[in-house]
Design an enzyme around this catalytic site. Structure first.
Site, PDB file in Angstrom:
ATOM      1  CG  HIS A  91      -4.701  10.279   3.010  1.00 56.81           C
ATOM      2  ND1 HIS A  91      -5.742  10.393   3.853  1.00 56.81           N
ATOM      3  CD2 HIS A  91      -3.782   9.573   3.469  1.00 56.81           C
ATOM      4  CE1 HIS A  91      -5.564   9.168   4.671  1.00 56.81           C
ATOM      5  NE2 HIS A  91      -4.438   8.681   4.362  1.00 56.81           N
ATOM      6  CG  ASP A 141      -5.883  -0.105   3.690  1.00 60.67           C
ATOM      7  OD1 ASP A 141      -5.921  -1.123   4.239  1.00 60.67           O
ATOM      8  OD2 ASP A 141      -4.985   0.880   3.654  1.00 60.67           O
ATOM      9  CG  ASP A 192      -2.306   0.896   1.040  1.00 62.74           C
ATOM     10  OD1 ASP A 192      -2.407   1.274  -0.312  1.00 62.74           O
ATOM     11  OD2 ASP A 192      -2.790   1.353   1.825  1.00 62.74           O
ATOM     12  CD  GLU A 197      -5.601   2.906  -0.135  1.00 65.11           C
ATOM     13  OE1 GLU A 197      -4.901   2.156  -0.833  1.00 65.11           O
ATOM     14  OE2 GLU A 197      -5.561   2.707   1.383  1.00 65.11           O
ATOM     15  CD  GLU A 232      -6.531   4.495   4.814  1.00 64.62           C
ATOM     16  OE1 GLU A 232      -5.875   3.627   4.003  1.00 64.62           O
ATOM     17  OE2 GLU A 232      -6.165   5.075   5.646  1.00 64.62           O
ATOM     18  CE  LYS A 263      -3.663   1.935   7.454  1.00 65.80           C
ATOM     19  NZ  LYS A 263      -4.458   2.753   6.566  1.00 65.80           N
TER      20      LYS A 263
HETATM   21 MN    MN Z   1      -4.343   2.432   2.672  1.00 68.14          MN
END
Ligand code: MN
Length: 442
Positions: A146, A245, A139, A213, A211, A265
């Site tokens: 951000h 995520d 990642d 993404e 998140e 995560k």
């Molecule tokens: Mn992430």
């Protein structure tokens, strides 16, 4: 690396699969993304298919249909085994000629219509899986907006670390807990140290976040010890999916120093089931720009082609629907809308060049997360951490509820699409999942 537009991108193309011609459809004939599916309730091995309108072209069945040209038959035999990774590893020349073959087969007036009309499934009648075997997952952190906003919360005096504008920052994540859209998950528990406590406790996360993404998939890999130069990086990228995520911010803030995120995560991540290919994305490439006041990329991360067309224009959205909203029939609310052209500080090709500059070998099916793709303005933030300013400004919902972070029963859905004058609109489908109550301990 070059922008290759061909007959498969023509706006005028229509498919004999009529649902593909409907306004606003994510999967017109100009898209042709790859995914894997099985029948609902079956234990069958996964089949590779192509999304077309509301249908899927089953490539296992299609391999037995007549009319395919010679250069399509070889990769089609590989795809018919269900091994999308093996096809991804075959490289861009094969991918492009296969795309042309598919486009011809699915066009209005195709001589293959009759045979292939027996190789279709309704998308609503199958269960989609993760689109390929994901070996390794990295990642990145490619939105400077951000990085700056989050950095301010974690380190008010020092929001953007000095390496950010020089290195595409990333960490190695975990592939085993990446799941396809529709797979719900339980709120994680972990070590949390509250600001006024001397010691941490083991509790369910109270700051569960999403998140927004993209996940970029590697196609053809590189040999151990060999680097991929920036100019060849696109030849090693197969395509992209939406990627959520999920992140437990309270676990993250306690554990992240000095080695980065870990259990905050890796409990669950959600991908959309269709890989939109680099060829499908070709019309939506845009210049990669860096202000002259900023550090310019080092030579191994810089090229004329990357400056001219290294970035992509992909619109991304996040939507929330709480349990109460579902009960009361209130539709989902959009939390954010941004475009990758505004949010991305490093291009996908730069991520590949950087990842391999030390000789690290990428393999077909490896996934490179973009990091949370927040734009510069309000309404473009890709996480609740940013939207609620870490919980200081809770978000008000039409149900009368408030959210600083996600509650049990919340469904979070990511959507993405590309638009450009003179070209078709193509979409990514969705990456959606619901947060369930924490499992009873142990
Ligand atoms: Mn992430």
């Amino acid at each position: 690396m070059s922008l290759t537009l061909d007959s498969t991108h023509a706006l005028t193309l229509k498919s004999w699969v009529t649902s593909a011609n409907e306004e606003g459809c994510d999967f017109p004939i100009q898209n042709l993304p790859y995914g894997r599916f099985r029948s609902i309730g079956s234990q069958d091995s996964l089949t590779v298919g192509i999304a077309i309108g509301r249908q899927i072209l089953d490539l296992k069945l299609a391999a037995d249909a007549p009319g395919w040209s010679q250069d399509v038959q070889v990769p089609l035999k590989v795809l018919a085994t269900g091994d999308l990774n093996a096809f991804m590893a075959m490289g861009p020349t094969v991918h492009r000629s296969f795309r042309v073959g598919l486009s011809i087969a699915l066009r209005e007036g195709s001589s293959q219509q009759q045979a292939l009309s027996r190789c279709l499934h309704e998308q609503s009648q199958v269960l989609m899986a993760v689109p390929c075997h994901i070996g390794d997952y990295t990642d990145f952190y490619t939105s400077i907006h951000h990085a700056t906003t989050v950095g301010k919360q974690f380190r008010p005096d020092n929001p953007l670390l000095p390496n950010y504008q020089w290195i595409p920052i990333g960490y190695h994540g975990r592939a085993s807990s990446i799941r396809a859209s529709g797979t719900d998950f339980h709120r994680p528990r972990g070590q949390i140290k509250r600001p006024n406590s001397a010691e941490p406790i083991l509790e369910p996360s109270e700051k569960l976040d999403y998140e927004l993404e993209l996940g970029w998939f590697v196609g053809k890999g590189n040999d151990f010890g060999c680097s991929i130069p920036l100019g060849e990086a696109d030849q090693h990228l197969f395509g992209a999916v939406l990627f959520n995520d999920w992140s437990a911010r309270d676990i993250q803030s306690w554990e992240y120093q000095p080695l980065g995120p870990f259990l905050s995560k890796n409990f669950a991540s959600t991908v959309s089931p269709w890989i939109v290919t680099l060829d499908g994305l070709a019309p939506y490439r845009v210049p990669f720009t860096r202000l002259t006041s900023e550090p310019q990329p080092l030579p191994y991360l810089d090229s004329q082609v990357n400056r001219e067309q290294g970035a992509f224009s992909i619109t991304l959205e996040a939507w929330i629907c709480t349990a109460k909203m579902k009960d009361e029939g209130i539709p989902a609310v959009r939390l954010s809308k941004s475009n990758t052209q505004r949010s991305t500080y490093w291009s996908p090709a730069q991520l590949v060049a950087h990842h391999t500059v030390n000789g690290c070998n990428l393999q077909a099916g490896d996934m490179l997360g973009s990091g949370t793709l927040s734009g510069p303005d309000a309404g473009e933030a890709g996480s609740l951490l940013e939207i609620s300013e870490g919980g200081k400004r809770p978000l008000k919902l039409p149900s009368g509820e408030q959210r600083s972070f996600l509650a049990d029963g919340d469904t979070l859905t990511l959507r993405g699409y590309c638009e450009r004058d003179g070209y078709a609109r193509i979409g990514f489908g969705e990456a959606s999942a619901t947060v369930l109550t924490t499992k009873a301990p142990f």
